[in-house]
Design a protein around this motif. Structure first.
Motif, PDB file in Angstrom:
ATOM      1  N   VAL A  74      10.980  29.487   6.699  1.00  0.00           N
ATOM      2  CA  VAL A  74      10.309  28.242   7.072  1.00  0.00           C
ATOM      3  C   VAL A  74      10.681  27.857   8.498  1.00  0.00           C
ATOM      4  CG1 VAL A  74      10.174  25.761   6.593  1.00  0.00           C
ATOM      5  CG2 VAL A  74      10.130  27.416   4.709  1.00  0.00           C
ATOM      6  N   LYS A  75       9.663  27.518   9.266  1.00  0.00           N
ATOM      7  CA  LYS A  75       9.868  27.106  10.647  1.00  0.00           C
ATOM      8  C   LYS A  75       9.368  25.679  10.834  1.00  0.00           C
ATOM      9  CE  LYS A  75       9.045  31.830  12.294  1.00  0.00           C
ATOM     10  NZ  LYS A  75       8.175  32.674  13.152  1.00  0.00           N
ATOM     11  N   PRO A  76       9.965  24.937  11.766  1.00  0.00           N
ATOM     12  CA  PRO A  76       9.474  23.575  12.033  1.00  0.00           C
ATOM     13  C   PRO A  76       8.003  23.598  12.422  1.00  0.00           C
ATOM     14  CG  PRO A  76      11.580  23.950  13.119  1.00  0.00           C
ATOM     15  CD  PRO A  76      11.123  25.282  12.612  1.00  0.00           C
ATOM     16  N   ARG A  77       7.296  22.541  12.090  1.00  0.00           N
ATOM     17  CA  ARG A  77       5.883  22.439  12.440  1.00  0.00           C
ATOM     18  C   ARG A  77       5.712  22.409  13.951  1.00  0.00           C
ATOM     19  NH1 ARG A  77       3.503  17.413  10.557  1.00  0.00           N
ATOM     20  NH2 ARG A  77       5.520  16.549  11.116  1.00  0.00           N
ATOM     21  N   ASP A  78       4.689  23.100  14.445  1.00  0.00           N
ATOM     22  CA  ASP A  78       4.433  23.082  15.890  1.00  0.00           C
ATOM     23  C   ASP A  78       3.280  22.149  16.249  1.00  0.00           C
ATOM     24  OD1 ASP A  78       2.297  24.475  14.898  1.00  0.00           O
ATOM     25  OD2 ASP A  78       2.750  26.364  15.930  1.00  0.00           O
ATOM     26  N   THR A  79       2.773  21.413  15.264  1.00  0.00           N
ATOM     27  CA  THR A  79       1.737  20.424  15.531  1.00  0.00           C
ATOM     28  C   THR A  79       2.183  19.082  14.966  1.00  0.00           C
ATOM     29  OG1 THR A  79       0.577  20.985  13.482  1.00  0.00           O
ATOM     30  CG2 THR A  79      -0.134  22.099  15.483  1.00  0.00           C
ATOM     31  N   PRO A  82      -2.015  26.480   6.046  1.00  0.00           N
ATOM     32  CA  PRO A  82      -1.340  26.221   4.776  1.00  0.00           C
ATOM     33  C   PRO A  82      -2.283  25.963   3.605  1.00  0.00           C
ATOM     34  CG  PRO A  82      -1.001  24.409   6.321  1.00  0.00           C
ATOM     35  CD  PRO A  82      -1.603  25.523   7.088  1.00  0.00           C
ATOM     36  N   VAL A  83      -3.408  25.335   3.846  1.00  0.00           N
ATOM     37  CA  VAL A  83      -4.347  25.103   2.747  1.00  0.00           C
ATOM     38  C   VAL A  83      -4.973  26.416   2.315  1.00  0.00           C
ATOM     39  CG1 VAL A  83      -6.490  23.963   2.059  1.00  0.00           C
ATOM     40  CG2 VAL A  83      -4.813  22.727   3.450  1.00  0.00           C
ATOM     41  N   ASP A  91       0.833  -1.198   0.000  1.00  0.00           N
ATOM     42  CA  ASP A  91       0.000   0.000   0.000  1.00  0.00           C
ATOM     43  C   ASP A  91       0.869   1.251   0.000  1.00  0.00           C
ATOM     44  OD1 ASP A  91      -2.481  -1.296   0.078  1.00  0.00           O
ATOM     45  OD2 ASP A  91      -2.363  -1.550   2.251  1.00  0.00           O
ATOM     46  N   MET A  92       0.388   2.291  -0.671  1.00  0.00           N
ATOM     47  CA  MET A  92       1.060   3.574  -0.626  1.00  0.00           C
ATOM     48  C   MET A  92       0.911   4.186   0.768  1.00  0.00           C
ATOM     49  SD  MET A  92       0.493   7.032  -2.915  1.00  0.00           S
ATOM     50  CE  MET A  92       0.810   6.267  -4.497  1.00  0.00           C
ATOM     51  N   LEU A  93       1.894   4.967   1.160  1.00  0.00           N
ATOM     52  CA  LEU A  93       1.826   5.691   2.433  1.00  0.00           C
ATOM     53  C   LEU A  93       0.523   6.484   2.497  1.00  0.00           C
ATOM     54  CD1 LEU A  93       3.346   6.569   5.032  1.00  0.00           C
ATOM     55  CD2 LEU A  93       4.303   8.443   3.687  1.00  0.00           C
ATOM     56  N   TRP A  94      -0.252   6.304   3.544  1.00  0.00           N
ATOM     57  CA  TRP A  94      -1.578   6.927   3.613  1.00  0.00           C
ATOM     58  C   TRP A  94      -1.504   8.450   3.734  1.00  0.00           C
ATOM     59  CZ3 TRP A  94      -3.423   9.796   7.788  1.00  0.00           C
ATOM     60  CH2 TRP A  94      -2.649   9.750   8.944  1.00  0.00           C
ATOM     61  N   SER A  95      -0.426   8.960   4.352  1.00  0.00           N
ATOM     62  CA  SER A  95      -0.321  10.393   4.622  1.00  0.00           C
ATOM     63  C   SER A  95       0.726  11.076   3.749  1.00  0.00           C
ATOM     64  CB  SER A  95       0.044  10.612   6.093  1.00  0.00           C
ATOM     65  OG  SER A  95       1.279   9.973   6.400  1.00  0.00           O
ATOM     66  N   ILE A 120      -5.451  15.305   5.292  1.00  0.00           N
ATOM     67  CA  ILE A 120      -5.476  13.961   5.876  1.00  0.00           C
ATOM     68  C   ILE A 120      -4.519  13.879   7.058  1.00  0.00           C
ATOM     69  CG2 ILE A 120      -3.652  12.834   4.492  1.00  0.00           C
ATOM     70  CD1 ILE A 120      -7.116  11.351   5.175  1.00  0.00           C
ATOM     71  N   ARG A 121      -3.393  14.604   7.002  1.00  0.00           N
ATOM     72  CA  ARG A 121      -2.459  14.601   8.128  1.00  0.00           C
ATOM     73  C   ARG A 121      -3.063  15.254   9.359  1.00  0.00           C
ATOM     74  NH1 ARG A 121       3.709  15.796   6.152  1.00  0.00           N
ATOM     75  NH2 ARG A 121       3.914  14.069   4.677  1.00  0.00           N
ATOM     76  N   ALA A 122      -4.025  16.156   9.134  1.00  0.00           N
ATOM     77  CA  ALA A 122      -4.705  16.816  10.254  1.00  0.00           C
ATOM     78  C   ALA A 122      -5.912  16.014  10.737  1.00  0.00           C
ATOM     79  CB  ALA A 122      -5.153  18.209   9.829  1.00  0.00           C
TER      80      ALA A 122
END
Length: 530
Positions: free
Chosen positions: A31-36, A460-461, A2-6, A91-93
């Protein structure tokens, strides 16, 4: 597998960005690292399937048993949306608004017809699913009713091979690498190698009018197709019985690019070619994108045309995207643009074309860089989607879009899209890096493929939507097509309506009414509701 879901592809091939690239993103784009943290698949809450017992029974009967109807959360999440950056961010959220009620796996053409009858009987929509690689919202139907994902993975065979005519009939769920392996056993190749090659399917190639990286030599996928079988709610449509025909309009062209809105492609007959004796790729350098584009135009119009022919602009060359598996490696090299030329065929023909093409490229100002850049490109030719995922993991936003236009308008189209993306994202507080390459050339024009990288912003969206809108507007205003090879989906639908015009759209809606009277196939994809 299976492909990676995320994300994209094989999870084992996902690698983080080098520190040098992470530092560049921080210093250049903020660019900053994600905080979530990304949610885990097991943590996603999926609503109960909106299917009653009768619907589940009829779907199971259609495909040979309950084991071929999946309603578990994991299967449904894995069939939610496609692989665009907004798809992945959602989907990651944990956003599964577009989750199917069930995943149905037919094995035959008759199974597909039976599934469509069951869907009509129970008021369900149906979304054909191949490799799940759409990046234009092609797997995100309008949610006016529950829908099932019609996964064609069991339909993955080579049905027929005619070595005299050099044709092969393939099932729609056959992934491209497996198709190549089956054909190679008989000494043939399809020659279709898009960036999605490792995961995309034959049916998806036809449904979206795919174009592979070797299109200069082998042609686009729609140029390879000789016949198709389409399962529709109204019955079966078989098109294509000769290499060429003057018997009325070519109905193959009605099916190609229809994106599951008219029916489900259940077989594709394609022309094949002998496996080449040799493959060789080389790099060239040009002082500017304009100079390199002129060289590509000359080869496309006057020959000899290589099998692979592509050109990165100055920014893409500088960053290193001409060789996606070596991102950042070119940061200290001299300015200019990198072109890749590839040659496939017999030893004699390849050497002859390569020598003649080299004379043209030198005459147009090109400097030969040797085979190393070409071989590095070939080694990493399917790596860019993994790079996109690594950028997202690092807190950057990365997305692509593409178009095509005539040679005379290509400079205007290139400048207009770059300006639209740069302005929109800068105004949102996330100034971007915009890169571009030409990857498909024709006698009369070429494609432009843009890669955009910026900080993600607070949402981001939402921060991408006005930029995408501005780019689409710029494409139409500058005379380009809204898509050269990604397709229409839902993301490009409104602009496709304008490109095709009211009468053209009404004609296509009439076709859909005839083939899909209840409007159950991929609702809202390609065409607006009638």
């Amino acid at each position: 597998m299976d492909m990676l879901w995320s994300g994209w592809g094989d999870p084992a091939r996902a690698t983080p960005l080098p520190d040098s690239v992470t530092g560049l993103l921080r210093d250049l784009l903020g660019v900053k690292p994600r905080d979530t943290e990304q949610v885990a698949l097991a943590e996603i809450t999926v609503p109960e399937p909106a299917l009653d017992a009768a619907a589940l029974r009829d779907l199971a009967d259609a495909v040979g048993g309950e084991s071929h109807v999946r309603t578990d959360a994991e299967a449904r999440v894995r069939h939610t949306r496609g692989k665009s950056t907004p798809d992945l961010l959602r989907i990651r959220a944990g956003d599964v608004e577009s989750v199917p009620a069930a995943v149905v796996l037919p094995a035959t053409h008759d199974d597909v017809l039976a599934v469509l009858r069951a869907c009509a009987e129970h008021g369900l929509a149906a979304v054909p699913f191949g490799g799940g690689t759409s990046v234009v919202g092609g797997l995100s139907p309008e949610l006016r009713r529950p829908f099932v994902a019609l996964d064609l993975a069991r339909m993955d065979g080579l049905l027929a091979l005619d070595p005299v005519s050099r044709t092969a009939t393939l099932q729609p769920g056959l992934r491209a690498p497996r198709a190549e392996a089956l054909l190679a056993e008989h000494g043939f190749t399809l020659g279709h190698f898009p960036q999605s090659y490792e995961w995309a399917t034959i049916g998806g190639f036809a449904a979206a009018r795919s174009s592979g990286q070797a299109s200069a030599g082998y042609g686009r996928f729609d140029e390879m197709v000789l016949g198709l079988t389409l399962a529709t709610p109204a019955g079966t449509l078989d098109v294509g019985r000769a290499p060429r025909s003057a018997a009325g309009p070519d109905l193959r062209q009605l099916v190609l690019g229809s994106e599951g809105a008219f029916g489900v492609i259940t077989s594709v007959t394609v022309r094949v070619r002998p496996v080449p004796e040799t493959r060789v790729y080389e790099g060239w350098r040009f002082d500017s994108f304009e100079e390199g584009a002129a060289a590509l135009r000359r080869l496309a119009q006057d020959g000899p045309r290589p099998t692979v022919l592509r050109l990165s602009d100055e920014t893409e060359t500088l960053i290193g995207l001409a060789q996606p598996d070596a991102i950042g490696s070119a940061l200290s090299e001299s300015a200019g643009c990198t072109a890749i030329a590839g040659y496939e065929g017999t030893e004699e023909d390849t050497a002859h074309r390569r020598e003649r093409a080299a004379a043209v490229l030198r005459d147009c100002g090109g400097t030969w860089l040797g085979e190393e850049p070409g071989e590095r490109w070939a080694h990493g030719r399917y790596s860019a989607p993994y790079l996109r995922d690594a950028l997202l993991d690092a807190g950057a936003f990365a997305e692509t879009l593409e178009t095509a236009g005539f040679w005379s308008r290509l400079p205007e189209l290139y400048a207009a899209v770059r300006e639209a993306l740069t302005t929109a994202l800068t105004e949102s507080g996330t100034p971007p890096l915009v890169m571009c390459h030409i990857s498909h050339v024709y006698e009369n024009g070429a494609s432009l493929y843009f890669t955009v990288v910026s900080a993600q912003g607070d949402d981001p969206v939402a921060h991408w939507e006005p930029a995408k809108h501005a780019a689409n507007e710029a494409i139409l205003a500058a005379g380009g097509t809204i898509s050269h090879h990604h397709g229409v989906g839902s993301d490009h639908r409104d602009w496709y309506v304008r490109e095709a015009g009211p009468l053209g759209i009404h004609a296509l809606q009439a076709v859909k009414r005839q083939l899909d009277p209840a409007g159950l196939l991929n609702p809202g994809i390609l065409l607006p509701p009638d």
